[in-house]
Write an enzyme that holds these catalytic residues in place. Structure first.
Site, PDB file in Angstrom:
ATOM      1  N   GLU A 310       0.804  -1.225   0.000  1.00  0.00           N
ATOM      2  CA  GLU A 310       0.000   0.000   0.000  1.00  0.00           C
ATOM      3  C   GLU A 310       0.845   1.287   0.000  1.00  0.00           C
ATOM      4  O   GLU A 310       0.663   2.140   0.864  1.00  0.00           O
ATOM      5  CB  GLU A 310      -0.936  -0.019   1.223  1.00  0.00           C
ATOM      6  CG  GLU A 310      -1.852  -1.219   1.210  1.00  0.00           C
ATOM      7  CD  GLU A 310      -2.603  -1.464   2.518  1.00  0.00           C
ATOM      8  OE1 GLU A 310      -3.771  -1.841   2.442  1.00  0.00           O
ATOM      9  OE2 GLU A 310      -2.016  -1.298   3.605  1.00  0.00           O
TER      10      GLU A 310
HETATM   11  C1  TNX Z   1      -4.404  -4.456   4.469  1.00  0.00           C
HETATM   12  S1  TNX Z   1      -2.939  -6.664   3.401  1.00  0.00           S
HETATM   13  C2  TNX Z   1      -3.122  -4.280   4.937  1.00  0.00           C
HETATM   14  C3  TNX Z   1      -2.918  -4.023   6.376  1.00  0.00           C
HETATM   15  C4  TNX Z   1      -4.207  -3.989   7.142  1.00  0.00           C
HETATM   16  C5  TNX Z   1      -5.134  -5.062   6.627  1.00  0.00           C
HETATM   17  C6  TNX Z   1      -6.407  -5.198   7.392  1.00  0.00           C
HETATM   18  C7  TNX Z   1      -1.786  -5.650   3.548  1.00  0.00           C
HETATM   19  C8  TNX Z   1      -0.551  -6.036   2.927  1.00  0.00           C
HETATM   20  N1  TNX Z   1      -1.995  -4.499   4.192  1.00  0.00           N
HETATM   21  O1  TNX Z   1      -2.211  -2.815   6.541  1.00  0.00           O
HETATM   22  O2  TNX Z   1      -3.930  -4.198   8.490  1.00  0.00           O
HETATM   23  O3  TNX Z   1      -5.426  -4.797   5.288  1.00  0.00           O
HETATM   24  O4  TNX Z   1      -7.144  -6.293   6.968  1.00  0.00           O
END
Ligand code: TNX
Length: 502
Positions: A310
């Site tokens: 992200e």
């Molecule tokens: C996505 S999956 C994220 C996390 C959050 C999660 C909650 C991923 C690589 N990053 O930062 O905690 O969703 O479900």
């Protein structure tokens, strides 16, 4: 007579089981013999004895065998020549007068021991003396895993879980033959590992958590203790420092890491994607090198996870630059990098491992560059998703995930167009935005984690209708272990009330 299951209720399901006639009974004079002088095998034998002593009340002395085992004994033997067992495989032979565990490696012996525990009545896991009898039907099991990477990820950044809690989780995951504990050690809301050269990370960055709680962190000594506990259970700890996004806690600790040189304010919400390291400042890489160097020294395993998910506040070109550079730094400390799948937008080293969670196209791009995959499809194995609308814990952005959905999928079907050789294995992430206690953790992780363990270990062609019967038998076992699992509907759990912890 209770119902006699047609299978031994072992999870993950073993490769081959041949039942026989009669039974072995573990009695008060049983001994545990180790065939051959191998220190690790002796440790595995002691591990078995320690697990069985509280409930049975037996002495179960462990000895390196000098004479043939007597009737009623358990023998552990390393047979390094037996190639069919692989690096983690084993054989369990239960005969009326003897139990024999064979493997090529200490890890294989350890898994034989975990299977043996599951063949005994559930009450054997009780911390208090139980009446027995401790009987196992005659059988032979041949077993070895489908994948080498069978993981659980715990997010200790959003909410902190201390060393005692994590050790307990290691004990439970290893009972189901999981062998990687990925610790998500840093995020916007907290920094959880002491770094000697960067003391503010724990002086400042560790003191927050989601919802404004007190946070917390692992000292180097306690972390090393955790790693050792894991090793003794053949679990590799894979530490993650999430970068270049998810870094607000670091930005509160060191102003030089921010673009404008002003320390960030602490963050205790659950939004993602708003923080980034300064990609074009050299001081950023001095920081990354310090952190990863110290972490590598605390890590006997081969992998360092450097995040990469992200990157919504990092320019795409900067992101690629960072990913390429951070891989070099990991490599310079003698480790292999594992990153979330977004990193496939950058140039990957062939030794890189990519953790797939959302976008199969990115996973294919990683494979196209020669990287291997760890599969964490969010619609199946995100243990932080709610089971159903009524779940008191959990999120739902990837959909509701009931016990069947977390079990009933095959790793070969997750990313179209790749082959099984490209897959190292599977891993279930447990993000902790919505949980801050053992009770919440147990409830989200169990029983779904058992299904993921089976997806990682057992061959394709698993069957939900058969699995749910085996899973039901683990209700009393989890109860005896003190696990506050979710007694999900649709599984024929044996009736409650005979709590073997009492
Ligand atoms: C996505 S999956 C994220 C996390 C959050 C999660 C909650 C991923 C690589 N990053 O930062 O905690 O969703 O479900």
């Amino acid at each position: 007579m209770g119902r006699a299951p047609a299978f031994p209720p072992v999870i993950p399901k073993p490769l081959a089981v041949a039942p026989g006639r009669g039974a072995f009974e573990l009695g008060p004079s049983a001994r545990i013999h180790v065939d051959g002088r191998n220190a690790e095998a002796v440790r595995v034998a002691r591990f078995l004895a320690e697990r069985l002593r509280p409930a049975t009340g037996f002495r179960l002395p462990v000895s390196v065998k000098r004479r043939p085992a007597a009737a009623g004994d358990v023998v552990l033997a390393l047979a390094p020549g037996n190639r069919s067992l692989g690096d983690e495989g084993y054989r369990v032979r239960v005969e009326p007068g003897l139990v024999r565990l064979d493997a090529r490696t200490p890890a294989g012996l350890f898994y034989a021991v975990q299977t043996l525990r599951q063949l005994l009545p559930a009450a054997v896991e009780s911390p208090r003396r139980q009446p027995g009898p401790w009987r196992i039907g005659v059988l032979t099991i041949h077993d070895r895993p489908r994948f080498g990477w069978r993981g659980l990820m715990l997010d200790v950044a959003r909410h902190f879980f201390d060393v005692g809690e994590v050790k307990r989780l290691i004990d439970l995951m290893s009972l189901y033959k999981l062998n990687r504990l990925h610790l998500h050690l840093t995020d916007d809301q907290g920094w959880r590992i002491a770094i000697r050269s960067r003391p503010n990370l724990t002086r400042v960055g560790a003191s927050t958590a989601v919802g404004g709680g007190p946070g917390g962190h692992y000292t180097r000594r306690r972390y090393a203790e955790l790693v050792k506990h894991a090793r003794r259970r053949f679990v590799d700890v894979v530490p993650e420092v999430d970068m270049p996004g998810h870094v607000n806690a670091a930005l509160t600790s060191y102003a030089e890491l921010t673009p404008d040189g002003v320390a960030a304010a602490p963050y205790t919400g659950i939004e993602v994607g708003f923080s980034s390291l300064s990609i074009r400042k050299e001081s950023t890489y001095a920081f990354v090198d310090d952190v990863l160097g110290e972490l590598a020294a605390l890590t006997p395993g081969r992998y360092l996870h450097v995040g990469g998910d992200e990157p919504l506040s990092t320019e795409p070109e900067d992101y690629r630059f960072f990913v390429e550079r951070v891989q070099r730094i990991v490599h310079s400390h003698g480790k292999r990098a594992i990153l979330w799948e977004e990193a496939a937008r950058a140039r990957l080293r062939r030794s890189a491992v990519i953790q797939h969670w959302h976008d199969p196209e990115l996973a294919r791009r990683a494979v196209g560059q020669g990287a291997k995959l760890v599969l964490s499809p969010s619609t199946r194995v995100y243990l932080d998703m709610k089971y159903d609308r009524d779940s008191p814990h959990g999120l739902e952005w990837a959909g509701l995930t009931n016990v069947r959905k977390a079990y009933d999928w095959d790793p070969s079907g997750v990313v179209a167009g790749i082959s099984e050789r490209d897959v190292l294995g599977v891993e279930a992430p447990l993000w902790s935005e919505t949980i801050d206690t053992r009770a919440g953790l147990d409830w989200l992780a169990f029983p779904r984690l058992l299904g993921v363990a089976e997806a990682g270990w057992s061959p394709a062609g698993r069957n939900w209708r058969e699995y749910r019967m085996r899973l039901a038998e683990h209700g009393p076992r989890l109860e005896a272990l003190g696990v506050g699992f979710h007694r999900a509907a649709g599984i024929p759990w044996p009736e409650v009330g005979r709590n073997p912890r009492k």
